[in-house]
Design a protein around this motif. Structure first.
Motif, PDB file in Angstrom:
ATOM      1  N   LYS A 118      17.567 -10.033  19.292  1.00 47.92           N
ATOM      2  CA  LYS A 118      16.804 -11.259  19.475  1.00 47.92           C
ATOM      3  C   LYS A 118      17.225 -12.294  18.426  1.00 47.92           C
ATOM      4  N   ALA A 119      17.404 -11.787  17.174  1.00 47.94           N
ATOM      5  CA  ALA A 119      17.826 -12.704  16.117  1.00 47.94           C
ATOM      6  C   ALA A 119      19.225 -13.239  16.415  1.00 47.94           C
ATOM      7  N   MET A 120      20.083 -12.387  16.907  1.00 53.75           N
ATOM      8  CA  MET A 120      21.431 -12.832  17.231  1.00 53.75           C
ATOM      9  C   MET A 120      21.400 -13.858  18.367  1.00 53.75           C
ATOM     10  N   GLY A 121      20.473 -13.633  19.272  1.00 53.06           N
ATOM     11  CA  GLY A 121      20.318 -14.627  20.353  1.00 53.06           C
ATOM     12  C   GLY A 121      19.829 -15.943  19.793  1.00 53.06           C
ATOM     13  N   ASN A 122      18.959 -15.900  18.881  1.00 55.04           N
ATOM     14  CA  ASN A 122      18.435 -17.106  18.243  1.00 55.04           C
ATOM     15  C   ASN A 122      19.488 -17.745  17.337  1.00 55.04           C
ATOM     16  N   VAL A 123      20.389 -16.936  16.779  1.00 55.67           N
ATOM     17  CA  VAL A 123      21.428 -17.458  15.897  1.00 55.67           C
ATOM     18  C   VAL A 123      22.301 -18.452  16.673  1.00 55.67           C
ATOM     19  N   GLU A 124      22.616 -18.114  17.906  1.00 54.36           N
ATOM     20  CA  GLU A 124      23.445 -19.020  18.711  1.00 54.36           C
ATOM     21  C   GLU A 124      22.724 -20.339  18.935  1.00 54.36           C
ATOM     22  N   ALA A 125      21.414 -20.215  19.209  1.00 55.02           N
ATOM     23  CA  ALA A 125      20.653 -21.450  19.462  1.00 55.02           C
ATOM     24  C   ALA A 125      20.548 -22.262  18.179  1.00 55.02           C
ATOM     25  N   ILE A 126      20.292 -21.570  17.056  1.00 54.58           N
ATOM     26  CA  ILE A 126      20.172 -22.263  15.775  1.00 54.58           C
ATOM     27  C   ILE A 126      21.524 -22.858  15.384  1.00 54.58           C
ATOM     28  N   ALA A 127      22.591 -22.090  15.590  1.00 57.10           N
ATOM     29  CA  ALA A 127      23.927 -22.582  15.259  1.00 57.10           C
ATOM     30  C   ALA A 127      24.254 -23.833  16.092  1.00 57.10           C
ATOM     31  N   SER A 128      23.920 -23.824  17.401  1.00 52.66           N
ATOM     32  CA  SER A 128      24.198 -25.000  18.229  1.00 52.66           C
ATOM     33  C   SER A 128      23.367 -26.195  17.800  1.00 52.66           C
ATOM     34  N   GLU A 129      22.090 -25.949  17.442  1.00 53.39           N
ATOM     35  CA  GLU A 129      21.245 -27.053  16.990  1.00 53.39           C
ATOM     36  C   GLU A 129      21.761 -27.594  15.659  1.00 53.39           C
ATOM     37  N   ALA A 130      22.147 -26.664  14.721  1.00 50.28           N
ATOM     38  CA  ALA A 130      22.650 -27.095  13.422  1.00 50.28           C
ATOM     39  C   ALA A 130      23.959 -27.873  13.592  1.00 50.28           C
ATOM     40  N   ALA A 131      24.846 -27.377  14.457  1.00 51.92           N
ATOM     41  CA  ALA A 131      26.122 -28.070  14.683  1.00 51.92           C
ATOM     42  C   ALA A 131      25.877 -29.462  15.290  1.00 51.92           C
ATOM     43  N   ALA A 132      24.931 -29.536  16.220  1.00 52.63           N
ATOM     44  CA  ALA A 132      24.615 -30.839  16.850  1.00 52.63           C
ATOM     45  C   ALA A 132      24.034 -31.785  15.820  1.00 52.63           C
ATOM     46  N   ALA A 133      23.161 -31.261  14.923  1.00 54.31           N
ATOM     47  CA  ALA A 133      22.540 -32.119  13.902  1.00 54.31           C
ATOM     48  C   ALA A 133      23.593 -32.592  12.905  1.00 54.31           C
ATOM     49  N   ILE A 134      24.531 -31.710  12.541  1.00 54.79           N
ATOM     50  CA  ILE A 134      25.583 -32.081  11.589  1.00 54.79           C
ATOM     51  C   ILE A 134      26.470 -33.148  12.207  1.00 54.79           C
ATOM     52  N   VAL A 135      26.863 -32.966  13.465  1.00 54.24           N
ATOM     53  CA  VAL A 135      27.733 -33.922  14.140  1.00 54.24           C
ATOM     54  C   VAL A 135      27.006 -35.271  14.227  1.00 54.24           C
TER      55      VAL A 135
END
Length: 185
Positions: A146-163
């Motif tokens: 579940k955490a790994m599933g959330n990691v992808e979502a968090i990583a995509s949100e973090a990458a979008a926020a950084i961009v």
């Protein structure tokens, strides 16, 4: 009467009537008195012998026999009491030995029972702990997934926020998803 006069004269003067001193011997040593003294000695000795033989010595003998019989009887009773006391001591020792054996057997039985109970409790606890451990591992794996599933979502949100923060424009969601998928492989 002449005799009486002589006796009177001796009493008055302390000397015999003839005026001279007559020598007299000690009566037991006078040879004239030997025969009557020997007769009286033999009669007295015979009478004492009969008294001792018929009265005194039988009484002493009966007393000695009675004492010997009593001593023999007392020794026999003492031996009987000693034998009984030895039997009682042997029975007491046997009872103590039996009690020790029973106590040892009871202690061994109790030890074996307690060991078996401890082993059963240990196995129960071990089984329970293994079941909890397996459930915890399953839960950890689920949480990890579940955490790994959330990691992808968090990583995509973090990458979008950084961009967005760097460029000031919103990021392309598909490009971010492809980049994350490439980094996993």
């Amino acid at each position: 009467m002449a005799n009486n006069a002589a006796v009177g004269h001796i009493a008055e003067t302390g000397t015999p009537a003839g005026g001279g001193r007559e020598e007299t011997s000690f009566p037991p040593f006078d040879p004239v008195n030997f025969t009557p003294m020997l007769i009286w000695l033999s009669l007295t000795f015979g009478l004492l012998y009969l008294l001792m033989a018929k009265i005194a010595l039988p009484r002493v003998e009966s007393i000695l026999h009675a004492r010997a019989h009593k001593i023999t009887k007392d020794i026999g009773e003492a031996n009987a009491f000693r034998a009984r006391s030895e039997e009682a001591a042997a029975a007491h020792d046997k009872t103590i030995a039996e009690a020790k054996a029973k106590a040892l057997a009871l202690a061994q039985e109790t030890h074996a029972r307690l060991t078996a109970e401890s082993e059963a409790n240990r196995l129960t606890l071990e089984t329970e702990l293994n079941a909890r451990l397996a459930a915890s591992e399953t839960q950890i794996l689920e949480m990890k997934a579940k955490a790994m599933g959330n990691v992808e979502a968090i990583a995509s949100e973090a990458a979008a926020a950084i961009v967005r923060h760097i460029t000031g424009k919103p990021a392309d969601e598909e490009a971010i998803a492809r980049a994350i998928a490439t980094s996993k492989a």
